[in-house]
Design a protein around this motif. Structure first.
Motif, PDB file in Angstrom:
ATOM      1  N   LEU A 246       0.799  -1.219   0.000  1.00 49.47           N
ATOM      2  CA  LEU A 246       0.000   0.000   0.000  1.00 49.47           C
ATOM      3  C   LEU A 246       0.833   1.271   0.000  1.00 49.47           C
ATOM      4  O   LEU A 246       0.310   2.352   0.199  1.00 49.47           O
ATOM      5  CB  LEU A 246      -0.955   0.012   1.207  1.00 49.47           C
ATOM      6  N   GLN A 247       2.118   1.159  -0.224  1.00 49.76           N
ATOM      7  CA  GLN A 247       2.976   2.340  -0.215  1.00 49.76           C
ATOM      8  C   GLN A 247       2.595   3.285  -1.355  1.00 49.76           C
ATOM      9  O   GLN A 247       2.092   2.874  -2.377  1.00 49.76           O
ATOM     10  CB  GLN A 247       4.432   1.920  -0.320  1.00 49.76           C
ATOM     11  N   GLY A 248       2.847   4.571  -1.127  1.00 44.22           N
ATOM     12  CA  GLY A 248       2.507   5.593  -2.106  1.00 44.22           C
ATOM     13  C   GLY A 248       1.497   6.574  -1.548  1.00 44.22           C
ATOM     14  O   GLY A 248       1.466   7.734  -1.929  1.00 44.22           O
ATOM     15  N   THR A 249       0.653   6.117  -0.648  1.00 41.36           N
ATOM     16  CA  THR A 249      -0.324   6.954   0.053  1.00 41.36           C
ATOM     17  C   THR A 249      -0.252   6.586   1.531  1.00 41.36           C
ATOM     18  O   THR A 249      -0.146   5.403   1.858  1.00 41.36           O
ATOM     19  CB  THR A 249      -1.750   6.681  -0.481  1.00 41.36           C
TER      20      THR A 249
ATOM     21  N   ALA B 233       3.715   7.624   3.427  1.00 44.81           N
ATOM     22  CA  ALA B 233       3.603   7.113   2.061  1.00 44.81           C
ATOM     23  C   ALA B 233       4.689   6.090   1.722  1.00 44.81           C
ATOM     24  O   ALA B 233       4.530   5.298   0.785  1.00 44.81           O
ATOM     25  CB  ALA B 233       3.646   8.275   1.062  1.00 44.81           C
ATOM     26  N   GLN B 234       5.779   6.076   2.478  1.00 43.81           N
ATOM     27  CA  GLN B 234       6.848   5.087   2.255  1.00 43.81           C
ATOM     28  C   GLN B 234       6.634   3.816   3.083  1.00 43.81           C
ATOM     29  O   GLN B 234       7.449   2.902   3.031  1.00 43.81           O
ATOM     30  CB  GLN B 234       8.220   5.698   2.593  1.00 43.81           C
ATOM     31  N   GLY B 235       5.556   3.769   3.848  1.00 43.68           N
ATOM     32  CA  GLY B 235       5.259   2.595   4.653  1.00 43.68           C
ATOM     33  C   GLY B 235       5.974   2.555   5.988  1.00 43.68           C
ATOM     34  O   GLY B 235       6.087   1.495   6.601  1.00 43.68           O
TER      35      GLY B 235
ATOM     36  N   VAL C 218       1.203  14.192   8.132  1.00 47.49           N
ATOM     37  CA  VAL C 218       1.676  13.172   7.196  1.00 47.49           C
ATOM     38  C   VAL C 218       1.112  13.366   5.784  1.00 47.49           C
ATOM     39  O   VAL C 218       1.812  13.164   4.808  1.00 47.49           O
ATOM     40  CB  VAL C 218       1.319  11.759   7.722  1.00 47.49           C
ATOM     41  N   VAL C 219      -0.141  13.780   5.696  1.00 52.94           N
ATOM     42  CA  VAL C 219      -0.733  13.949   4.357  1.00 52.94           C
ATOM     43  C   VAL C 219      -0.385  15.301   3.749  1.00 52.94           C
ATOM     44  O   VAL C 219      -0.592  15.497   2.550  1.00 52.94           O
ATOM     45  CB  VAL C 219      -2.280  13.739   4.351  1.00 52.94           C
ATOM     46  N   GLY C 220       0.171  16.210   4.571  1.00 56.73           N
ATOM     47  CA  GLY C 220       0.659  17.475   4.050  1.00 56.73           C
ATOM     48  C   GLY C 220      -0.408  18.479   3.668  1.00 56.73           C
ATOM     49  O   GLY C 220      -0.212  19.303   2.800  1.00 56.73           O
ATOM     50  N   GLU C 221      -1.542  18.415   4.292  1.00 55.42           N
ATOM     51  CA  GLU C 221      -2.625  19.340   3.972  1.00 55.42           C
ATOM     52  C   GLU C 221      -2.380  20.687   4.588  1.00 55.42           C
ATOM     53  O   GLU C 221      -1.914  20.861   5.664  1.00 55.42           O
ATOM     54  CB  GLU C 221      -3.947  18.753   4.473  1.00 55.42           C
TER      55      GLU C 221
END
Length: 185
Positions: free
Chosen positions: A67-70, A156-158, A182-185
Motif C-alpha cells: 500500500l505504499q505511495g499513500t 507514504a513510504q510505509g 503526514v498527508v501534508g494538507e
C-alpha cells in the motif's frame, strides 16, 4: 501426646518459622511493558508496515506492505470490543475527510471472520470503510497482541509515524492535526 498431635505441632512450627516478617528492602520492578493508552505514541516511529495479507468477506485480498505511495491509517478492531465500535463511525468520517490523501484500513481481529464482520458492516452502512479481516491473527501477533483498538499511522513510504493504543477521539482537532502532518494538507 499422640503421634498426630506431634506431627501437627512440628508442621505448624516449621510454617511459622519460615515466614519472613520483615518488610522487603525495595519493591521489585515489573517486567511488563508500560502501554500508553488513548494518546499518540511515537515510540515505534520508522518501523516498516508489515507485509501481511488481509481479506474481505468476498475473499479479495490485499497485502498491507504493497500500500505504499499513500499514507495508511491501520486500525485493528473487533466486533466484541466496545471502544472499537465507538471509534468506527469516527474513522469512517476521518476517511471521508481525507478521501484521496489517506487510506483508512480497518482490520477485524474477530475469530468469527466474515460471519461476524459482514453483518456488523451491513448494519452500520459505513461510507468509506471496508470490512477487512485478519483470519490468522497475523497482525495481532506482529503487534505483540496489543490491546484493541490499536491504530497505526504509516507515511507514504510505509514507515510508522505514530500509533494509538486504546480509545481515541478521531473527530478531534488533535487527531486531524496528527494526520495532516503526514498527508501534508
Amino acid at each position: 501426646m499422640s503421634r498426630l498431635s506431634l506431627t501437627l505441632i512440628v508442621t505448624l512450627g516449621l510454617v511459622v518459622s519460615a515466614c519472613d516478617r520483615s518488610a522487603p528492602d525495595e519493591a521489585q520492578e515489573s517486567g511488563a511493558s508500560q502501554i500508553t493508552t488513548g494518546e499518540i505514541d511515537r515510540t515505534y516511529a520508522d518501523s516498516l508496515m508489515p507485509a501481511i495479507n488481509v481479506s474481505d468477506p468476498d475473499g479479495r485480498q490485499i497485502n498491507l506492505g504493497a500500500l505504499q505511495g499513500t499514507p495508511v491509517l491501520l486500525n485493528l478492531w473487533a466486533t466484541w470490543c466496545a471502544p472499537c465500535k465507538k471509534e468506527m463511525p469516527l474513522l469512517d468520517a476521518l476517511a471521508g475527510d481525507f478521501d484521496e490523501q489517506l487510506h483508512v484500513i480497518t482490520v477485524s481481529q474477530d475469530a468469527g471472520g466474515a460471519e461476524k464482520v459482514a453483518p456488523y458492516f451491513a448494519a452500520n452502512e459505513f461510507a468509506y470503510l471496508e470490512p477487512w479481516m485478519d483470519p490468522q491473527n497475523e497482525l495481532g501477533l506482529h503487534y505483540d497482541n496489543t490491546p484493541l483498538p490499536t491504530t497505526i499511522l504509516y507515511d507514504a513510504q510505509g514507515l510508522e509515524v505514530w500509533r494509538v493504543v486504546g480509545d481515541y477521539d478521531w473527530a478531534s482537532e488533535e487527531a486531524r492535526a496528527a494526520v495532516r502532518e503526514v498527508v501534508g494538507e
